[in-house]
Design a protein around this motif. Structure first.
Motif, PDB file in Angstrom:
ATOM      1  N   ARG A  52       0.761  -1.081  -0.111  1.00 41.99           N
ATOM      2  CA  ARG A  52       0.101   0.047   0.049  1.00 41.99           C
ATOM      3  C   ARG A  52       0.865   1.191   0.239  1.00 41.99           C
ATOM      4  N   LEU A  53       1.867   0.994  -0.418  1.00 43.19           N
ATOM      5  CA  LEU A  53       2.830   2.272  -0.365  1.00 43.19           C
ATOM      6  C   LEU A  53       2.779   3.141  -1.481  1.00 43.19           C
ATOM      7  N   ALA A  54       2.031   2.972  -2.389  1.00 38.31           N
ATOM      8  CA  ALA A  54       1.648   3.938  -3.477  1.00 38.31           C
ATOM      9  C   ALA A  54       0.569   4.895  -2.951  1.00 38.31           C
ATOM     10  N   ILE A  55      -0.262   4.306  -2.167  1.00 40.67           N
ATOM     11  CA  ILE A  55      -1.311   5.007  -1.648  1.00 40.67           C
ATOM     12  C   ILE A  55      -0.707   5.960  -0.716  1.00 40.67           C
ATOM     13  N   MET A  56       0.319   5.580   0.019  1.00 38.55           N
ATOM     14  CA  MET A  56       0.706   6.447   0.891  1.00 38.55           C
ATOM     15  C   MET A  56       1.414   7.718   0.055  1.00 38.55           C
ATOM     16  N   ALA A  57       2.055   7.152  -0.980  1.00 38.82           N
ATOM     17  CA  ALA A  57       2.973   8.327  -1.829  1.00 38.82           C
ATOM     18  C   ALA A  57       2.060   9.233  -2.528  1.00 38.82           C
ATOM     19  N   PHE A  58       0.908   8.779  -2.682  1.00 37.36           N
ATOM     20  CA  PHE A  58      -0.368   9.968  -3.134  1.00 37.36           C
ATOM     21  C   PHE A  58      -0.595  10.818  -2.158  1.00 37.36           C
ATOM     22  N   LEU A  59      -0.582  10.194  -0.818  1.00 39.27           N
ATOM     23  CA  LEU A  59      -1.308  11.281   0.255  1.00 39.27           C
ATOM     24  C   LEU A  59      -0.193  11.960   0.772  1.00 39.27           C
ATOM     25  N   THR A 107       5.936  18.579  -4.360  1.00 40.41           N
ATOM     26  CA  THR A 107       4.771  17.593  -4.190  1.00 40.41           C
ATOM     27  C   THR A 107       5.786  16.204  -4.416  1.00 40.41           C
ATOM     28  N   VAL A 108       6.921  16.341  -5.099  1.00 35.99           N
ATOM     29  CA  VAL A 108       8.011  15.350  -5.157  1.00 35.99           C
ATOM     30  C   VAL A 108       8.491  15.182  -4.030  1.00 35.99           C
ATOM     31  N   HIS A 113      10.601  11.703   0.260  1.00 38.46           N
ATOM     32  CA  HIS A 113      11.303  11.641   1.542  1.00 38.46           C
ATOM     33  C   HIS A 113      10.404  10.987   2.651  1.00 38.46           C
ATOM     34  N   LEU A 114       9.060  11.273   2.378  1.00 39.21           N
ATOM     35  CA  LEU A 114       8.075  10.625   3.635  1.00 39.21           C
ATOM     36  C   LEU A 114       7.946   8.975   2.981  1.00 39.21           C
ATOM     37  N   MET A 115       8.114   8.747   1.749  1.00 34.24           N
ATOM     38  CA  MET A 115       7.708   7.128   1.542  1.00 34.24           C
ATOM     39  C   MET A 115       9.048   6.553   1.900  1.00 34.24           C
ATOM     40  N   VAL A 116      10.224   7.241   1.921  1.00 37.19           N
ATOM     41  CA  VAL A 116      11.421   6.528   2.346  1.00 37.19           C
ATOM     42  C   VAL A 116      11.375   6.462   4.098  1.00 37.19           C
ATOM     43  N   ILE A 117      10.949   7.302   4.624  1.00 39.15           N
ATOM     44  CA  ILE A 117      10.722   7.016   6.168  1.00 39.15           C
ATOM     45  C   ILE A 117       9.532   6.097   6.480  1.00 39.15           C
ATOM     46  N   THR A 118       8.532   6.156   5.753  1.00 33.06           N
ATOM     47  CA  THR A 118       7.581   5.232   5.929  1.00 33.06           C
ATOM     48  C   THR A 118       7.938   3.748   5.565  1.00 33.06           C
TER      49      THR A 118
END
Length: 174
Positions: A52-59, A107-108, A113-118
């Motif tokens: 579900r990482l793609a959903i978090m990337a969108f958010l 946005t990018v 950065h938040l995806m890596v941390i997540t």
């Protein structure tokens, strides 16, 4: 819950993939598979749920866009309006074309950065954490399947031998 696991070592990714399918077909739970490179189809064969990482990337991207809009409006319109290159400074909407590159980059930036941390938090990969690789050969050219033993050690050993394992060991769970 058992305190022992079986480590079955394989030397070919296709043999490993077929072994995973056979072990899952026999209704045994595979704890983990260690590979030196990604094996196509292994996640599906193991029954791993899609990420579900793609959903978090969108958010996270939406968060970054929202932050960029607020920040640009505050610094360029509210706090310190400036006439830069003849561009109007009266309202945010008049300046949107000039702000688009900054909004895109924020946005990018937020998403990446938040995806890596997540990912690190979800994977429990913390700084200075000791590696949990049970066999160092899996970083070179071998594949290891780890299966929990539930009193069926002999049955599991014979099943894994029939799947083409080159080495089978029973170990205490770490």
């Amino acid at each position: 819950m058992s305190s022992k696991v079986i480590h079955a070592l394989y030397d070919d990714d296709d043999v490993l993939l077929n072994a995973v399918k056979e072990v899952r077909a026999a209704n045994h739970h595979i704890e983990e598979v260690y590979t030196p490179f990604p094996v196509h189809g292994l996640d599906k064969a193991m029954g791993v749920a899609p990420t579900r990482l793609a959903i978090m990337a969108f958010l996270y991207g939406i968060t970054g866009l929202g932050f960029a809009i607020w920040f640009l409006n505050y610094i360029m319109i509210v706090d310190w309006p400036q006439n830069i290159g003849g561009k109007p400074s009266g309202s945010f909407l008049e300046n949107v074309p000039a702000f688009i590159p900054v909004m895109f980059e924020m946005t990018v930036f937020f998403a990446a950065h938040l995806m890596v941390i997540t990912f690190y938090m979800r994977s429990k990969i913390w700084p200075f954490r000791k590696a949990e690789n049970p066999d160092p050969r899996t970083t070179d050219d071998k594949f290891l399947m780890e299966i929990e033993v539930d009193g069926n050690e002999d049955e599991m050993t014979s099943l894994l031998e029939s799947t083409g394992a080159i080495e089978i060991k029973v170990k205490e769970k770490h």
